[in-house]
Design a protein around this motif. Structure first.
Motif, PDB file in Angstrom:
ATOM      1  N   ASP A 142       0.827  -1.205   0.000  1.00  0.00           N
ATOM      2  CA  ASP A 142       0.000   0.000   0.000  1.00  0.00           C
ATOM      3  C   ASP A 142       0.863   1.258   0.000  1.00  0.00           C
ATOM      4  O   ASP A 142       1.971   1.269   0.527  1.00  0.00           O
ATOM      5  CB  ASP A 142      -0.896  -0.028   1.238  1.00  0.00           C
ATOM      6  CG  ASP A 142      -2.264   0.521   0.916  1.00  0.00           C
ATOM      7  OD1 ASP A 142      -2.525   0.771  -0.283  1.00  0.00           O
ATOM      8  OD2 ASP A 142      -3.051   0.683   1.839  1.00  0.00           O
ATOM      9  N   PHE A 143       0.357   2.271  -0.559  1.00  0.00           N
ATOM     10  CA  PHE A 143       1.085   3.517  -0.700  1.00  0.00           C
ATOM     11  C   PHE A 143       0.870   4.359   0.538  1.00  0.00           C
ATOM     12  O   PHE A 143      -0.245   4.741   0.863  1.00  0.00           O
ATOM     13  CB  PHE A 143       0.561   4.239  -1.947  1.00  0.00           C
ATOM     14  CG  PHE A 143       1.401   5.409  -2.338  1.00  0.00           C
ATOM     15  CD1 PHE A 143       0.795   6.537  -2.861  1.00  0.00           C
ATOM     16  CD2 PHE A 143       2.777   5.403  -2.190  1.00  0.00           C
ATOM     17  CE1 PHE A 143       1.559   7.629  -3.243  1.00  0.00           C
ATOM     18  CE2 PHE A 143       3.544   6.489  -2.550  1.00  0.00           C
ATOM     19  CZ  PHE A 143       2.942   7.599  -3.098  1.00  0.00           C
ATOM     20  N   ASN A 144       1.926   4.629   1.259  1.00  0.00           N
ATOM     21  CA  ASN A 144       1.751   5.258   2.560  1.00  0.00           C
ATOM     22  C   ASN A 144       2.375   6.615   2.699  1.00  0.00           C
ATOM     23  O   ASN A 144       2.429   7.176   3.772  1.00  0.00           O
ATOM     24  CB  ASN A 144       2.341   4.346   3.650  1.00  0.00           C
ATOM     25  CG  ASN A 144       1.398   3.199   3.926  1.00  0.00           C
ATOM     26  OD1 ASN A 144       0.193   3.396   3.857  1.00  0.00           O
ATOM     27  ND2 ASN A 144       1.925   2.037   4.184  1.00  0.00           N
ATOM     28  N   ARG A 201       3.074   3.720  10.912  1.00  0.00           N
ATOM     29  CA  ARG A 201       2.102   4.461  11.716  1.00  0.00           C
ATOM     30  C   ARG A 201       0.800   4.621  10.943  1.00  0.00           C
ATOM     31  O   ARG A 201       0.785   4.968   9.780  1.00  0.00           O
ATOM     32  CB  ARG A 201       2.694   5.837  12.017  1.00  0.00           C
ATOM     33  CG  ARG A 201       1.791   6.735  12.832  1.00  0.00           C
ATOM     34  CD  ARG A 201       2.473   8.090  12.993  1.00  0.00           C
ATOM     35  NE  ARG A 201       1.540   9.106  13.409  1.00  0.00           N
ATOM     36  CZ  ARG A 201       1.560   9.706  14.610  1.00  0.00           C
ATOM     37  NH1 ARG A 201       2.471   9.358  15.486  1.00  0.00           N
ATOM     38  NH2 ARG A 201       0.668  10.628  14.915  1.00  0.00           N
ATOM     39  N   PHE A 202      -0.283   4.335  11.622  1.00  0.00           N
ATOM     40  CA  PHE A 202      -1.602   4.418  10.986  1.00  0.00           C
ATOM     41  C   PHE A 202      -1.960   5.876  10.716  1.00  0.00           C
ATOM     42  O   PHE A 202      -1.386   6.787  11.320  1.00  0.00           O
ATOM     43  CB  PHE A 202      -2.651   3.802  11.926  1.00  0.00           C
ATOM     44  CG  PHE A 202      -2.840   2.317  11.749  1.00  0.00           C
ATOM     45  CD1 PHE A 202      -1.766   1.460  11.789  1.00  0.00           C
ATOM     46  CD2 PHE A 202      -4.098   1.797  11.536  1.00  0.00           C
ATOM     47  CE1 PHE A 202      -1.949   0.093  11.617  1.00  0.00           C
ATOM     48  CE2 PHE A 202      -4.290   0.424  11.376  1.00  0.00           C
ATOM     49  CZ  PHE A 202      -3.203  -0.431  11.415  1.00  0.00           C
ATOM     50  N   VAL A 226      -3.018  13.770  18.955  1.00  0.00           N
ATOM     51  CA  VAL A 226      -2.894  12.892  17.790  1.00  0.00           C
ATOM     52  C   VAL A 226      -1.939  11.742  18.078  1.00  0.00           C
ATOM     53  O   VAL A 226      -2.211  10.580  17.761  1.00  0.00           O
ATOM     54  CB  VAL A 226      -2.381  13.696  16.575  1.00  0.00           C
ATOM     55  CG1 VAL A 226      -1.917  12.772  15.481  1.00  0.00           C
ATOM     56  CG2 VAL A 226      -3.454  14.611  16.058  1.00  0.00           C
ATOM     57  N   ASP A 227      -0.844  12.083  18.704  1.00  0.00           N
ATOM     58  CA  ASP A 227       0.161  11.040  18.934  1.00  0.00           C
ATOM     59  C   ASP A 227      -0.324   9.998  19.931  1.00  0.00           C
ATOM     60  O   ASP A 227       0.086   8.842  19.888  1.00  0.00           O
ATOM     61  CB  ASP A 227       1.467  11.669  19.435  1.00  0.00           C
ATOM     62  CG  ASP A 227       2.139  12.459  18.320  1.00  0.00           C
ATOM     63  OD1 ASP A 227       2.799  13.458  18.621  1.00  0.00           O
ATOM     64  OD2 ASP A 227       1.965  12.055  17.146  1.00  0.00           O
ATOM     65  N   PHE A 228      -1.178  10.424  20.861  1.00  0.00           N
ATOM     66  CA  PHE A 228      -1.712   9.463  21.819  1.00  0.00           C
ATOM     67  C   PHE A 228      -2.697   8.509  21.144  1.00  0.00           C
ATOM     68  O   PHE A 228      -2.725   7.317  21.419  1.00  0.00           O
ATOM     69  CB  PHE A 228      -2.405  10.206  22.961  1.00  0.00           C
ATOM     70  CG  PHE A 228      -3.088   9.306  23.956  1.00  0.00           C
ATOM     71  CD1 PHE A 228      -4.457   9.042  23.869  1.00  0.00           C
ATOM     72  CD2 PHE A 228      -2.356   8.714  24.968  1.00  0.00           C
ATOM     73  CE1 PHE A 228      -5.075   8.206  24.783  1.00  0.00           C
ATOM     74  CE2 PHE A 228      -2.978   7.879  25.878  1.00  0.00           C
ATOM     75  CZ  PHE A 228      -4.332   7.627  25.795  1.00  0.00           C
ATOM     76  N   LEU A 229      -3.503   9.075  20.267  1.00  0.00           N
ATOM     77  CA  LEU A 229      -4.603   8.298  19.705  1.00  0.00           C
ATOM     78  C   LEU A 229      -4.209   7.433  18.514  1.00  0.00           C
ATOM     79  O   LEU A 229      -4.835   6.418  18.245  1.00  0.00           O
ATOM     80  CB  LEU A 229      -5.737   9.235  19.262  1.00  0.00           C
ATOM     81  CG  LEU A 229      -6.486   9.948  20.375  1.00  0.00           C
ATOM     82  CD1 LEU A 229      -7.413  10.990  19.777  1.00  0.00           C
ATOM     83  CD2 LEU A 229      -7.283   8.961  21.200  1.00  0.00           C
ATOM     84  N   THR A 230      -3.183   7.853  17.785  1.00  0.00           N
ATOM     85  CA  THR A 230      -2.871   7.128  16.550  1.00  0.00           C
ATOM     86  C   THR A 230      -2.086   5.874  16.852  1.00  0.00           C
ATOM     87  O   THR A 230      -1.174   5.877  17.678  1.00  0.00           O
ATOM     88  CB  THR A 230      -2.067   8.033  15.605  1.00  0.00           C
ATOM     89  OG1 THR A 230      -2.774   9.253  15.485  1.00  0.00           O
ATOM     90  CG2 THR A 230      -1.918   7.394  14.246  1.00  0.00           C
ATOM     91  N   LEU A 231      -2.421   4.840  16.155  1.00  0.00           N
ATOM     92  CA  LEU A 231      -1.786   3.544  16.398  1.00  0.00           C
ATOM     93  C   LEU A 231      -0.436   3.466  15.701  1.00  0.00           C
ATOM     94  O   LEU A 231      -0.320   3.731  14.502  1.00  0.00           O
ATOM     95  CB  LEU A 231      -2.700   2.432  15.881  1.00  0.00           C
ATOM     96  CG  LEU A 231      -2.149   1.008  15.977  1.00  0.00           C
ATOM     97  CD1 LEU A 231      -1.955   0.617  17.428  1.00  0.00           C
ATOM     98  CD2 LEU A 231      -3.091   0.025  15.298  1.00  0.00           C
TER      99      LEU A 231
END
Lengths: 574, 414
Positions: A2-4, A280-281, A325-330
């Motif tokens: 996938d293109f990320n 990172r998601f 954002v950093d807390f919530l993102t997987l």
């Protein structure tokens, strides 16, 4: 793959494909020069996997069906699930690109496809036994017997007893087999390093894809849809094509006899994300549905709580930094950060806010409610003040009704389907006879059941409890004001409640005992338990999970005070 | 409750089962049927480890529902039972037997007989030997039904004895004898096994008596009453006693037949007969026993208003008092009763009530009370006063008698 990459113009990761096969950014329509690798679309529609290096396929002439591999089965399952999700409103990108890419990546990494099979590892099938002196096959068979007997004692998918016992007779001509080519191998080998695929894991895949796309479905909702039958899971093998025969050990792989558990699906998803080496998601920002601020709105509505509480939830979220954002993102593979369960987190925030405002010690909230009631009598402003007592009565009543319905539904669950399952051809006729008898009995007693025989599934809905402002009976509290329980201090409205009690003074080590705290109903006030019960119902999880998150939030919130005063007194002043 | 950590097939079916049970306990048959439809798929899973599997559950629950549900028919019931028979070969005969019971309860004797015959001819390898007990029961019940056929035919013949119809009689007679043979064979077998076979024994004895085989009948009844392997059964002694009486046996054997009955069931209605026989005996021991028997019977609330019992006691007490001998017997019996009999039998309230409702009862009781408690006791005083007021002769005599023998009371109570 996938293109990320982030878009050069808008820094989003939200790619689509132009007709020319070029990637373009969906947010700002920036077209890149990057093209996509040609995808073998046969993979999705055709159940044959072209790249498995086994040798040519043979169509069995005995009419038993074609050869198929376990991963093909799972692929079909995923396809069905993705289609169902699409029907629920998820974007088609999920199925065609995201999920499919994850799956392909998984197959590669677990060396089931798209790679050269390491030498020496052939797919072994246990064929019809001749009086062979081959030690290997003997050992293999006895291992399988062991597996089968283990599962018998667990009570899961018990084999036909006579079947198991006949296996010990070497001279019998029946054998342990499966409809799939590698069914027995699949179960036997220790697949721990390679993350063996299971039915619950299909939901992990789905959730992972949904999270990647930041679709507005939480894990608890996904699992609820599964149980309600909107997403194929139970008996999904019914949709396998005729030629893919399912029997023997395939049943252990594809038949489920229990509902997926939130924790299990979630943890597997994390494992999977790490296994696939995913980056990172995509960011969970405050405009995302999964952000606590957004989810709180939804849950506040469903819990029939005043909209004004949202200000408070946002304040708590901001104060402890769980909206970052950093807390919530997987970030897969990062073991140091605690992984976020968005739905449970949002529910826990609301619980904490309720504790802040109402204390919930089985005493104060009722006094406060009486106070609000008094103020309501003299209230000339038009809008009603929120009274805890009234809310409790209304919500408790509805909750009890819905819970009772849910309990009955669970007791009425039908697990079997029309497609018969049998371990061997030998007990096929017995299975079919049993099935016929079951159907007969169902008809006979069904007629005696009474007139209402509604077999339609309820429509999938995001909200389980709904409250309408139009009801004149005053059962909707969304518009109520919190002013009845607030006071003015220095021009600001603050809570009248000056106290707070911590659920636990010390958090447990999650890695050691699996939980941050250990919830027992008897140890806590009934109002607190009620609130936990409410969200436990909405999210279909155990109250203890919400309690864990509440503890976590409290410790973040009162961090300074906790480490300053090492008291055992659990009542703190804010 | 709802918080199932891991909801799986097994737990879901357990929950379903508890809903069925609740509905059945509250006689909500529609609801029970509804949940049963969701439970039946348990049959598709193997539960051979559990003591009671789903097939047995479904059999028992289904039977209850079909019995009580307003809309179920016998045809449906029979169809259901046939399905249940095929479900578990280990239970086949038991299901047959219970099916037969239902048919009998619904008066479908012929269908019951057919089912019994069918079941009797069932063979299934080693299962036949394992289900031997049920087979014996099936044969026994068939024997019972044969007995009823025999009985019907016997009555027909007796009826016809009044009119003269020779030909029809012969075939009926032949059938009757054949029924007798079949019944006798099966009934004889079942009563060999230790157990409670009251009905079977009675029928068998009836057959034997009719054909004049009194020895065999006597032996059977003795076995039934005295064989220690059989559970203690008061009825066994009753049957034996009744048989001996019919046969005109001696008082001695009648008394010995009732002795154990007195030990097991002191409140049995035959105790009156027993006491009557014992009182008349020439042997002192027997008369002593008679007193014990009648006192013991009147310990029971059910006998409180039994005139016959009281008259037995009164007669014996009177006789002892008049003779002056064996007053110690009365003393011994009264010793353990003097604390509670007065309130139990001889209260003033009872005196009033007995006088109002049953003069004879009050007479007998008054006599006993007068002797045991003296002429000044509440009961005697009230009844004798009422009786004398009403100018009933026997009460005047009673008063005189008790007054005359008052010292007896002093000796007894001392």
């Amino acid at each position: 793959r996938d293109f990320n990459e982030r878009c050069a113009q808008c820094s989003e990761v939200n790619w689509g494909l132009t007709d020319g096969g070029r990637y373009y950014c969906r947010s700002c329509h920036n077209v890149t020069e990057r093209t996509r690798e040609v995808v073998n679309t046969d993979f999705m529609t055709n159940s044959r996997v072209q790249t498995i290096s086994k040798g040519s396929r043979k169509q069995e002439k005995t009419g038993i069906g074609c050869e198929w591999y376990v991963c093909e089965g799972f692929q079909l399952v995923l396809k069905k699930q993705a289609e169902a999700l699409e029907a629920l409103g998820v974007c088609p990108q999920m199925k065609d690109e995201v999920l499919y890419s994850f799956w392909r990546c998984y197959l590669q990494k677990s060396k089931q496809a798209y790679c050269n099979r390491p030498s020496g590892e052939t797919v072994k099938t246990l064929s019809v036994c001749e009086s062979s002196t081959d030690v290997d096959s003997e050992a293999g068979r006895s291992n399988l017997l062991h597996l089968l007997s283990l599962s018998e004692s667990e009570g899961e998918l018990q084999t036909d007893c006579s079947f198991a016992s006949s296996m010990s007779k070497v001279s019998e001509s029946t054998s342990v087999y499966s409809g799939s080519v590698d069914g027995s191998l699949y179960l036997m080998k220790n697949q721990k390093e390679k993350l063996r695929m299971t039915m619950p894991m299909t939901l992990s895949f789905c959730y992972m894809a949904l999270l990647w796309l930041r679709e507005p479905i939480t894990l608890s909702e996904l699992l609820r849809f599964v149980v309600e039958g909107h997403i194929p899971y139970l008996n999904v093998f019914q949709h396998f094509p005729e030629k893919m025969k399912l029997c023997g050990l395939d049943l252990k792989i594809f038949c489920v006899e229990s509902w997926p558990v939130y924790e299990e699906v979630y943890n597997k998803m994390l494992e999977l994300a790490a296994f696939l080496d995913l980056p990172r998601f995509p960011d969970i920002t405050d405009s995302c549905f999964l952000h606590p601020d957004m989810l709180c709105i939804k849950y506040l509505m469903e819990a029939n709580l005043p909209d004004e509480l949202h200000n408070w939830t946002c304040r708590v979220v901001k104060k402890i930094g769980i909206g970052e954002v950093d807390f919530l993102t997987l970030v897969p593979g990062n073991k140091s950060t605690r992984k976020v369960k968005y739905d449970i987190l949002a529910a826990a925030v609301i619980v904490v806010v309720l504790k802040l405002l109402f204390l919930l010690d089985d005493n104060y909230e009722w006094l406060l409610s009486d106070f609000a009631e008094e103020r309501n009598k003299n209230n000339k402003e038009g809008g009603l003040y929120f009274e805890f007592k009234k809310w409790y009565k209304v919500v408790k009543h509805s909750l009890d009704v819905e819970q009772k319905k849910l309990d009955e539904e669970r007791a009425k669950y039908l697990w079997r389907c029309e497609k018969p399952l049998f371990y061997s051809v030998k007990n096929k006729s017995k299975v079919l006879k049993r099935r016929q008898m079951v159907v007969n009995l169902q008809n006979q007693f069904g007629k005696l059941s009474g007139s209402e025989q509604c077999a339609e599934k309820p429509n999938p809905s995001s909200f389980q409890l709904s409250w309408s402002e139009e009801n004149t009976d005053g059962s909707c509290f969304h518009g109520h004001s919190l002013k009845g329980i607030l006071q003015e201090k220095c021009g600001l409205l603050t809570a009248m409640n000056p106290d707070y009690w911590l659920c636990t003074v010390k958090l447990c080590n999650e890695k050691l005992c699996g939980h941050l705290a250990h919830y027992r109903e008897v140890d806590f006030p009934q109002s607190y338990h009620f609130v936990l019960r409410l969200f436990s119902f909405l999210l279909r999880i155990q109250p203890s999970y919400i309690h864990d998150e509440v503890c976590m939030i409290e410790h973040k919130l009162f961090n300074k005070k906790l480490y300053k005063k090492l008291k055992y007194n659990t009542v703190l002043r804010k | 409750s709802s918080h199932e950590h891991k909801l799986n097939f097994k737990r879901s079916k357990e929950a379903c089962l508890s809903y069925i049970q609740d509905a059945m306990l509250q006689k909500q048959w529609k609801r029970a049927a509804e949940f049963l439809t969701f439970y039946v798929e348990s049959l598709e899973k193997d539960y051979s480890r559990e003591p009671i599997g789903p097939s047995e559950m479904i059999w028992r629950i289904g039977t209850e529902i079909l019995c009580h549900h307003s809309r179920s028919s016998t045809k449906e019931f029979n169809c259901f039972m046939e399905q249940m028979k095929t479900l578990g070969v280990k239970r086949y005969l038991k299901v047959c037997l219970e099916h037969v019971f239902h048919l009998l309860c619904n008066g479908q004797i012929d269908e019951a007989y057919q089912n019994l015959s069918l079941a009797e001819s069932w063979r299934f390898g080693e299962q036949t030997a394992l289900q031997d007990k049920e087979m014996k029961l099936i044969q026994a019940y068939r024997g019972l039904l044969d007995y009823y056929s025999w009985s019907k035919q016997k009555n027909i013949l007796l009826e016809h004895g009044k009119c003269l119809d020779g030909f029809a009689d012969l075939s009926v007679e032949q059938e009757m004898h054949s029924c007798f043979r079949k019944a006798a064979m099966n009934l004889k077998e079942i009563i060999k096994i230790p157990g409670v076979w009251d009905l079977f024994v009675k029928c068998y004895v009836d057959l034997l008596e009719f054909y004049g085989d009194h020895n065999e009948a006597c032996q059977v009844l003795n076995e039934y009453a005295y064989n220690s392997k059989f559970p203690a059964n008061p009825n066994a002694h009753v049957y034996l006693y009744q048989f001996l009486k019919r046969q005109g046996e001696s008082k001695k054997s009648l008394i010995s037949a009732l002795k154990i009955l007195h030990d097991i069931v002191p409140s049995h209605e035959l105790m009156i007969d027993f006491n009557t026989m014992l009182q008349k005996s020439k042997k002192r021991k027997k008369r002593r026993l008679g007193l014990e028997v009648i006192f013991a019977a009147l310990d029971y609330a059910g006998w409180k208003e039994n005139v016959k019992a009281w008259s037995c006691l009164a007669r014996q007490v009177k006789q002892i008092v008049i003779s002056g001998k064996h007053l110690d017997w009365i003393k011994q019996e009264w010793n353990s009763r003097k604390d509670w009999w007065p309130a139990f039998h001889f209260s003033r309230y009872l005196a009033k009530r007995n006088w109002q409702e049953n003069k004879s009862l009050s007479y007998e009781k008054a006599l006993v009370a007068g002797i045991l408690l003296g002429k000044d006791c509440k009961y005697f005083k009230y009844v004798s006063h009422q009786g004398c007021k009403a100018q009933v002769k026997r009460f005047r005599m009673l008063k005189k008698f008790v007054n005359r023998h008052n010292p007896v009371y002093l000796r007894i109570s001392g």
